[in-house]
Design an enzyme around this catalytic site. Structure first.
Site, mmCIF file in Angstrom:
data_model
loop_
_atom_site.group_PDB
_atom_site.id
_atom_site.type_symbol
_atom_site.label_atom_id
_atom_site.label_comp_id
_atom_site.label_asym_id
_atom_site.label_seq_id
_atom_site.Cartn_x
_atom_site.Cartn_y
_atom_site.Cartn_z
ATOM 1 N N GLY A 13 4.519 3.841 3.370
ATOM 2 C CA GLY A 13 3.736 2.592 3.408
ATOM 3 C C GLY A 13 3.318 2.166 2.009
ATOM 4 N N GLY A 16 2.027 -1.467 0.658
ATOM 5 C CA GLY A 16 0.814 -2.060 1.222
ATOM 6 C C GLY A 16 -0.319 -2.134 0.208
ATOM 7 N N TYR A 146 -6.780 0.673 17.270
ATOM 8 C CA TYR A 146 -6.610 1.203 15.911
ATOM 9 C C TYR A 146 -7.543 2.407 15.693
ATOM 10 C CZ TYR A 146 -7.192 1.278 10.791
ATOM 11 O OH TYR A 146 -7.287 1.650 9.470
HETATM 12 P P1 NAD Z 1 -1.239 -2.093 4.613
HETATM 13 O O1 NAD Z 1 -1.075 -2.765 5.926
HETATM 14 O O2 NAD Z 1 -1.564 -2.915 3.435
HETATM 15 O O3 NAD Z 1 0.081 -1.269 4.274
HETATM 16 C C1 NAD Z 1 0.741 -0.492 5.248
HETATM 17 C C2 NAD Z 1 2.201 -0.389 4.864
HETATM 18 O O4 NAD Z 1 2.842 0.356 5.892
HETATM 19 C C3 NAD Z 1 2.903 -1.750 4.784
HETATM 20 O O5 NAD Z 1 3.515 -1.908 3.519
HETATM 21 C C4 NAD Z 1 3.944 -1.690 5.898
HETATM 22 O O6 NAD Z 1 5.172 -2.317 5.576
HETATM 23 C C5 NAD Z 1 4.132 -0.187 6.054
HETATM 24 N N1 NAD Z 1 4.671 0.197 7.359
HETATM 25 C C6 NAD Z 1 4.384 -0.332 8.567
HETATM 26 N N2 NAD Z 1 5.140 0.265 9.504
HETATM 27 C C7 NAD Z 1 5.885 1.195 8.879
HETATM 28 C C8 NAD Z 1 6.853 2.144 9.304
HETATM 29 N N3 NAD Z 1 7.233 2.236 10.581
HETATM 30 N N4 NAD Z 1 7.398 2.951 8.382
HETATM 31 C C9 NAD Z 1 7.056 2.876 7.076
HETATM 32 N N5 NAD Z 1 6.169 1.978 6.607
HETATM 33 C C10 NAD Z 1 5.589 1.157 7.504
HETATM 34 O O7 NAD Z 1 -2.295 -0.907 4.822
HETATM 35 P P2 NAD Z 1 -3.240 -0.238 3.737
HETATM 36 O O8 NAD Z 1 -4.457 -1.058 3.658
HETATM 37 O O9 NAD Z 1 -2.484 0.070 2.508
HETATM 38 O O10 NAD Z 1 -3.634 1.093 4.524
HETATM 39 C C11 NAD Z 1 -3.034 2.347 4.279
HETATM 40 C C12 NAD Z 1 -3.726 3.382 5.123
HETATM 41 O O11 NAD Z 1 -5.129 3.400 4.850
HETATM 42 C C13 NAD Z 1 -3.598 3.168 6.632
HETATM 43 O O12 NAD Z 1 -3.531 4.410 7.277
HETATM 44 C C14 NAD Z 1 -4.906 2.497 6.989
HETATM 45 O O13 NAD Z 1 -5.254 2.729 8.333
HETATM 46 C C15 NAD Z 1 -5.861 3.199 6.061
HETATM 47 N N6 NAD Z 1 -7.073 2.418 5.816
HETATM 48 C C16 NAD Z 1 -7.034 1.269 5.088
HETATM 49 C C17 NAD Z 1 -8.213 0.545 4.880
HETATM 50 C C18 NAD Z 1 -8.223 -0.728 4.090
HETATM 51 O O14 NAD Z 1 -9.272 -1.388 4.030
HETATM 52 N N7 NAD Z 1 -7.132 -1.121 3.439
HETATM 53 C C19 NAD Z 1 -9.405 1.025 5.409
HETATM 54 C C20 NAD Z 1 -9.415 2.174 6.188
HETATM 55 C C21 NAD Z 1 -8.237 2.897 6.348
HETATM 56 N N1 SER Z 2 -9.978 -2.068 6.689
HETATM 57 C C1 SER Z 2 -9.460 -1.528 7.913
HETATM 58 C C2 SER Z 2 -9.313 -2.578 8.950
HETATM 59 O O1 SER Z 2 -10.084 -3.526 8.896
HETATM 60 C C3 SER Z 2 -10.393 -0.460 8.433
HETATM 61 O O2 SER Z 2 -9.665 0.672 8.663
HETATM 62 O O3 SER Z 2 -8.498 -2.456 9.796
#
Ligand code: NAD
Ligand code: SER
Length: 317
Positions: A13, A16, A146
């Site tokens: 991922g 992202g 989620y």
């Molecule tokens: P994001 O949505 O920006 O990025 C996720 C990436 O995963 C994307 O680039 C997407 O193309 C890729 N993806 C989706 N399906 C896929 C698959 N089958 N195989 C490979 N790649 C795939 O998410 P993020 O914000 O970078 O979050 C990363 C992690 O952190 C996640 O587990 C999310 O739950 C966690 N998280 C994020 C936040 C936040 O505020 N950004 C907060 C809490 C937890």
């Molecule tokens: N920032 C994330 C969301 O809003 C929390 O995991 O989904």
């Protein structure tokens, strides 16, 4: 159990919001060739693709995952691939398949190849019955799909640690705020979008109410926490290994709008809650992170003012 395949790092991922910055930080720390970025998307101009090795890889393709681990001589996986909350509620089956199925792919490969794993959790593990200042340990009864997948992820992490000795670690990230990559379909996206809208249009229609308070964090703090947790000695990691609470900043959407208005002349914000209000209301206001503080010395640097200054100067380039 077989020995670790190698010493290189795989980030799933990677294209992202978090991956964009984590890959760069890991490449600075370990050298660019040591960090293999991967994602199911192909964005040839993305910095993770142009800046070092990149593999197209879906985390629900267990055979493909295993092949990449062997071919690239991977020893550690930062598993970021997931579907976030707002998209997840619209596509619940996809959310379960990617979030739970993808985590199982990674943990099974970790068991087989003796990999170390970083698998993030979220403040979405808490449900409406949790204290609003969320403790590390309490009943986890999330109402979003989620959030349920994240509780399962934490449980899987503990099981693989206890049953197979797989060194899996995670953080319950708050809403993360950054300017280098768009937010990926979550409930906390308003705290990123407001900066873009302020600078582009001078106005933002916020999809949660002004009084909505959530735990948030600037991305630099989140990246520092991630690397600190993974670099901490194994004997410092305690019972929260599946998902450490970390605290950054707690503010309402109204307070954020005021802080933006103080920096962008004539900025206006209207509050027009949609379905994401319900998800936000089910999450805590703030986080108790005393366990992360004592186990691996966590402390955030950015407050609301520092975050706003960094966002605005970053977006203005
Ligand atoms: P994001 O949505 O920006 O990025 C996720 C990436 O995963 C994307 O680039 C997407 O193309 C890729 N993806 C989706 N399906 C896929 C698959 N089958 N195989 C490979 N790649 C795939 O998410 P993020 O914000 O970078 O979050 C990363 C992690 O952190 C996640 O587990 C999310 O739950 C966690 N998280 C994020 C936040 C936040 O505020 N950004 C907060 C809490 C937890
Ligand atoms: N920032 C994330 C969301 O809003 C929390 O995991 O989904």
């Amino acid at each position: 159990m077989a020995g670790a395949s190698g010493n290189r790092i795989l980030v799933t991922g990677a294209l992202g919001q978090i991956g964009t910055e984590l890959v760069e930080a890991l490449r600075l720390q370990h050298g660019k060739d040591a960090v293999v970025a991967s994602d199911v998307r192909d964005l040839p101009d993305h910095s993770c693709v142009t800046g070092g090795p990149y593999r197209h890889l879906s985390v629900i393709d267990a055979n493909g995952f295993d092949k990449v681990v062997r071919e690239e001589e991977i020893g550690t996986v930062y598993h970021l691939a997931a579907i976030l909350s707002a998209t997840g509620e619209k596509k619940p089956e996809l959310c379960e398949r990617i979030n739970v199925g993808g985590t199982i792919t990674v943990l099974e490969a970790a068991r087989k190849h003796r990999l170390r794993v970083y698998a993030p959790s979220s403040i979405a593990v808490f449900g409406p019955d949790a204290p609003k200042h969320a403790p590390q340990v309490c009943s986890l009864n999330p109402t979003t799909i989620y959030g349920k997948t994240k509780v399962t992820g934490e449980r899987l992490a503990m099981n693989y640690w206890k049953q197979y000795g797989v060194d899996v670690r995670g953080i319950r990230y708050p809403g993360l705020i950054s300017y280098r990559s768009p937010a990926g379909g979550g409930t906390t996206d308003y705290a990123v979008d407001i900066f873009h809208a302020a600078l582009e249009n001078g106005h933002y229609d916020c999809f949660v109410k002004a009084e909505t308070r959530l735990p948030m964090m600037y991305m630099d703090d989140a990246i520092r926490a991630t690397i600190a947790l993974m670099d901490a000695p194994i004997d410092s990691i305690g019972s929260a290994r599946g998902g450490y609470n970390i605290s950054g900043i707690s503010f309402t959407a109204g307070e954020l709008a005021d802080a933006v208005a103080a920096r962008v002349p004539d900025f206006t914000c209207d509050f027009r809650p949609d379905v994401r209000q319900e998800y936000a209301d089910s999450w805590p206001d703030s986080i108790d992170d005393s366990m992360a503080q004592s186990d691996w010395h966590w402390k955030a640097d950015y407050d609301l003012n520092a975050l706003c200054d960094a966002m605005i100067s970053g977006l203005k380039g």
